[in-house]
Enzyme design. Structure first.
Site, PDB file in Angstrom:
ATOM      1  N   GLU A 165      16.794  -6.319  23.702  1.00 56.56           N
ATOM      2  CA  GLU A 165      15.867  -6.415  22.575  1.00 56.56           C
ATOM      3  C   GLU A 165      16.495  -6.108  21.214  1.00 56.56           C
ATOM      4  O   GLU A 165      16.123  -5.143  20.545  1.00 56.56           O
ATOM      5  CB  GLU A 165      14.658  -5.491  22.799  1.00 56.56           C
ATOM      6  CG  GLU A 165      13.885  -5.820  24.064  1.00 56.56           C
ATOM      7  CD  GLU A 165      12.581  -5.028  24.190  1.00 56.56           C
ATOM      8  OE1 GLU A 165      12.391  -4.066  23.434  1.00 56.56           O
ATOM      9  OE2 GLU A 165      11.764  -5.390  25.036  1.00 56.56           O
ATOM     10  N   GLU A 367      11.795  -7.698  31.847  1.00 54.87           N
ATOM     11  CA  GLU A 367      10.782  -6.639  31.753  1.00 54.87           C
ATOM     12  C   GLU A 367       9.408  -7.275  31.626  1.00 54.87           C
ATOM     13  O   GLU A 367       9.246  -8.272  30.906  1.00 54.87           O
ATOM     14  CB  GLU A 367      10.952  -5.748  30.499  1.00 54.87           C
ATOM     15  CG  GLU A 367      12.075  -4.771  30.568  1.00 54.87           C
ATOM     16  CD  GLU A 367      12.210  -3.944  29.285  1.00 54.87           C
ATOM     17  OE1 GLU A 367      11.202  -3.725  28.576  1.00 54.87           O
ATOM     18  OE2 GLU A 367      13.344  -3.534  28.996  1.00 54.87           O
TER      19      GLU A 367
HETATM   20  C1  PNW Z   1      10.533  -2.407  25.463  1.00 56.37           C
HETATM   21  N1  PNW Z   1       7.219  -3.340  19.947  1.00 56.37           N
HETATM   22  O1  PNW Z   1      10.315  -1.814  24.215  1.00 56.37           O
HETATM   23  C2  PNW Z   1      11.776  -1.697  25.956  1.00 56.37           C
HETATM   24  O2  PNW Z   1      12.808  -2.551  26.388  1.00 56.37           O
HETATM   25  C3  PNW Z   1      11.505  -0.619  26.955  1.00 56.37           C
HETATM   26  O3  PNW Z   1      12.547   0.324  26.912  1.00 56.37           O
HETATM   27  C4  PNW Z   1      10.149  -0.019  26.686  1.00 56.37           C
HETATM   28  O4  PNW Z   1       9.907   1.119  27.461  1.00 56.37           O
HETATM   29  C5  PNW Z   1       9.124  -1.110  26.966  1.00 56.37           C
HETATM   30  O5  PNW Z   1       9.382  -2.270  26.207  1.00 56.37           O
HETATM   31  C6  PNW Z   1       7.676  -0.678  26.721  1.00 56.37           C
HETATM   32  O6  PNW Z   1       7.467  -0.383  25.379  1.00 56.37           O
HETATM   33  C7  PNW Z   1       9.505  -2.254  23.215  1.00 56.37           C
HETATM   34  O7  PNW Z   1       6.645  -2.462  19.258  1.00 56.37           O
HETATM   35  C8  PNW Z   1       9.012  -1.292  22.360  1.00 56.37           C
HETATM   36  O8  PNW Z   1       7.110  -4.522  19.625  1.00 56.37           O
HETATM   37  C9  PNW Z   1       8.245  -1.655  21.293  1.00 56.37           C
HETATM   38  C10 PNW Z   1       7.983  -2.989  21.049  1.00 56.37           C
HETATM   39  C11 PNW Z   1       8.484  -3.981  21.905  1.00 56.37           C
HETATM   40  C12 PNW Z   1       9.244  -3.585  22.989  1.00 56.37           C
END
Ligand code: PNW
Length: 460
Positions: A165, A367
Site C-alpha cells: 500500500e 488483503e
Molecule cells: C491496510 N485507509 O491498511 C493495511 O495493509 C493493514 O495493515 C491494515 O491493518 C488493514 O488495511 C486494515 O486497516 C489501511 O484509511 C489503513 O484508507 C487505512 C486505509 C487503508 C488501508
C-alpha cells in the site's frame, strides 16, 4: 447454491510484522518509524504501541498450528526491515535473519507456502531521520535490503511483494499524518508517491537478479470511486483525480513509466526536482502479478451543509474515503472502522483492473477483511457480521473469476486481532480472537466458516 473456485486457487491469510510480532527490542531489532510514532503522545488511540502486540515473535509456532487447522495453503507476512538492518545501513543483525529463517522453515514444514512482503510500514527510524520516503536515497537503501532478503530467503520464498500500500505510506504518512512518520506536507507526499514507485521497481530488479524465477509483485489498496453527484462537473473531476491518486498512480507507473496526466497537471511545479529525466524507464517493471487490498468502495458528492471535512487537520487533497458521502442505505451499516460494506465492489474492482491493465498476468487479493466489536462469551466469538462480510466478498470474487478475471489467490485480513495502527488494539480484524492480557488465541465463527470454504474450494 455453491460456487466453485478454480482448482489451483491459493487460500491464505495475511499479517504484518509491526502489527503482530512484538519483541520490539529483542535480538538487536532497531527502532522503526512506528516505534517512534506510537510512543508520541496523541498519535495512537489509548497510546497503544506494538511493543508486545500478539507476541508472535515468541509464539509463531502456535500461530502456524492455527493456520494448519484452518487449512490455508499460503501465509502472507512481512519482514521487519530494522530486525535485519537495525540502523537501515549495511550492518546486519544475524539474529533477525535467524528469526525469519525459523518462521519460513516452520511454515514449509507445515505445508504452508510463505509469501513475503518486504515493506509493510516499519521503516528504520535512521532512514526517516534522513527524510524517509520523501528522500530519494531511500530507493537504493530499499534495493540493498531487497537483495539481502532475496539472498537469505530466496531459496525458499517463491512469491514476493515489494511494498504494501504505497498510497498509505505516502498520503497517510506524509500528508494527513495519521500514520508514521506523521508528517503533514503535500510536497513530501508527492515525493513519497514517486519514491515508493521507484523503490518498488528497484526492489523488483534486485530480487530478479538474485532469483530470476521468483514471482514478484506490488500490493496496492484500491477501491471503486462512485460519483453521487454525476451532474456536477467539479465532482466528476475530483472523482477522476481521486482515482488517479489512489488507483492508477503506481500501476500506471509500473506498466507505462508514466503517471496519470490529470494528477501530474494538478501537481504542476511540485514535481520539479522530484520526477527526473530518465525516471520513466526506471519505473517500468514486468510484474508477475499485482496484489490488491480491498476493504470497501469510496463515494464522492457535492458538499452538503451537514458534511464534516473528511480529514480534520493536516492537508489531504484527495480524501480517499468520504463515507459521509455514501448513499444512506450503506451509511447505516458501517464496520467498526466506519467503513461501508460493498461486497460487489471486490468483483467489480478485479474486472476493472484486468480491463484497464490487461498486461498484468494475474491478480492476488492480498488483503480483505473487516473490523467489528467482537464479544467473547463462554469461550466463543460469534462474529456474525465478519462472517457475512467474508462470504459476501468471496461470492463477489468467485463470480468475477467466473467472468474471466484472472485472480489466483485470496488472503483474509487478518489471521489475528492485532495492532491496528493509529487505532491501536481497539479495532479487531482477526478471524482469531486475541486476548491481549493473556495472549490466548480463540478462533472465531468466521474462522470456522473460512475453514469450510477452503475445504470445499467453494463458497455457499
Ligand atoms: C491496510 N485507509 O491498511 C493495511 O495493509 C493493514 O495493515 C491494515 O491493518 C488493514 O488495511 C486494515 O486497516 C489501511 O484509511 C489503513 O484508507 C487505512 C486505509 C487503508 C488501508
Amino acid at each position: 447454491m455453491s460456487a466453485n473456485f478454480p482448482a489451483e486457487f491459493t487460500w491464505g491469510t495475511a499479517t504484518a510484522s509491526y502489527q503482530i510480532e512484538g519483541a520490539f527490542d529483542t535480538d538487536g531489532r532497531g527502532a522503526s518509524i512506528w516505534d517512534t510514532f506510537s510512543k508520541t503522545p496523541g498519535k495512537v488511540v489509548n497510546g497503544d504501541t506494538g511493543d508486545i502486540a500478539c507476541d508472535h515473535y515468541n509464539r509463531f509456532e502456535e500461530d502456524i498450528a492455527i493456520m494448519k487447522e484452518l487449512g490455508v495453503s499460503a501465509y502472507r507476512f512481512s519482514i521487519a526491515w530494522p530486525r535485519l538492518f537495525p540502523k537501515g545501513d549495511s550492518n546486519r543483525e544475524e539474529r533477525g535473519f535467524a528469526f525469519y529463517n525459523r518462521l519460513i522453515n516452520a511454515l514449509i514444514a507445515a505445508g504452508i507456502e510463505p509469501m513475503v512482503t518486504l515493506y509493510h510500514w516499519d521503516l528504520p527510524q535512521t532512514l526517516e531521520d534522513k527524510g524517509g520516503w520523501a528522500n530519494r536515497g531511500v530507493v537504493d537503501a530499499f534495493a540493498d535490503y531487497a537483495t539481502a532478503c532475496a539472498e537469505a530467503f530466496g531459496d525458499r520464498i517463491n512469491n514476493w511483494i515489494t511494498l504494501n500500500e504505497p498510497w498509505c505510506v505516502s498520503w497517510l504518512g506524509y500528508s494527513n499524518g495519521v500514520h508514521a512518520p506523521g508528517k503533514k506536507d503535500y510536497n513530501l507526499a508527492i515525493a513519497a508517491s514517486h519514491h515508493t514507485a521507484l523503490a518498488h521497481a528497484a526492489a523488483f530488479r534486485a530480487i530478479k537478479k538474485v532469483r530470476p524465477e521468483a514471482k514478484v509483485g506490488l500490493t496496492v489498496n484500491m477501491n471503486n470511486i462512485h460519483n453521487e453527484s454525476p451532474e456536477n462537473q467539479e465532482v466528476a473531476d475530483f472523482a477522476a483525480l481521486n482515482d488517479s491518486n489512489l488507483n492508477r498512480w503506481w500501476i500506471d507507473a509500473l506498466t507505462t513509466g508514466k503517471y496519470p496526466k490529470n494528477l501530474i497537471d494538478t501537481y504542476g511545479d511540485r514535481t520539479a526536482g522530484i520526477i527526473l529525466d530518465g525516471d520513466e524507464k526506471l519505473l517500468v517493471t514486468d510484474v508477475d502479478f499485482m496484489g490488491i487490498n480491498y476493504y470497501c468502495d469510496g463515494f464522492v458528492r457535492a458538499p452538503r451543509p451537514e458534511d464534516k471535512p473528511a480529514i480534520e487537520g493536516g492537508f489531504m487533497p484527495f480524501p480517499q474515503r468520504a463515507d459521509s458521502s455514501a448513499p444512506a442505505h450503506l451509511a447505516q451499516d458501517l464496520t467498526a472502522m466506519g467503513w461501508v460494506v460493498t461486497p460487489e465492489g471486490l468483483g467489480n474492482l478485479v474486472k476493472r483492473v484486468h480491463k484497464d491493465w490487461p498486461q498484468i498476468p494475474y491478480l492476488v487479493i492480498t488483503e480483505n477483511g473487516s473490523s467489528y466489536d467482537d464479544v467473547k462469551e463462554n469461550g466463543q466469538v460469534i462474529d456474525t457480521k465478519r462472517t457475512a462480510y467474508l462470504v459476501a466478498h468471496l461470492k463477489s470474487l468467485q463470480s468475477a473469476i467466473a467472468d474471466g478475471a484472472p485472480v489466483k489467490g485470496y488472503f483474509a485480513w487478518s489471521l489475528l486481532d492485532n495492532y491496528e495502527w493509529a487505532e491501536g488494539y481497539a479495532k479487531r480484524f482477526g478471524i482469531v480472537h486475541v486476548d491481549f492480557q493473556t495472549q490466548e488465541r480463540t478462533p472465531k465463527m468466521s474462522f470456522a466458516k473460512y475453514k469450510e470454504i477452503i475445504a470445499a474450494n467453494a463458497v455457499s
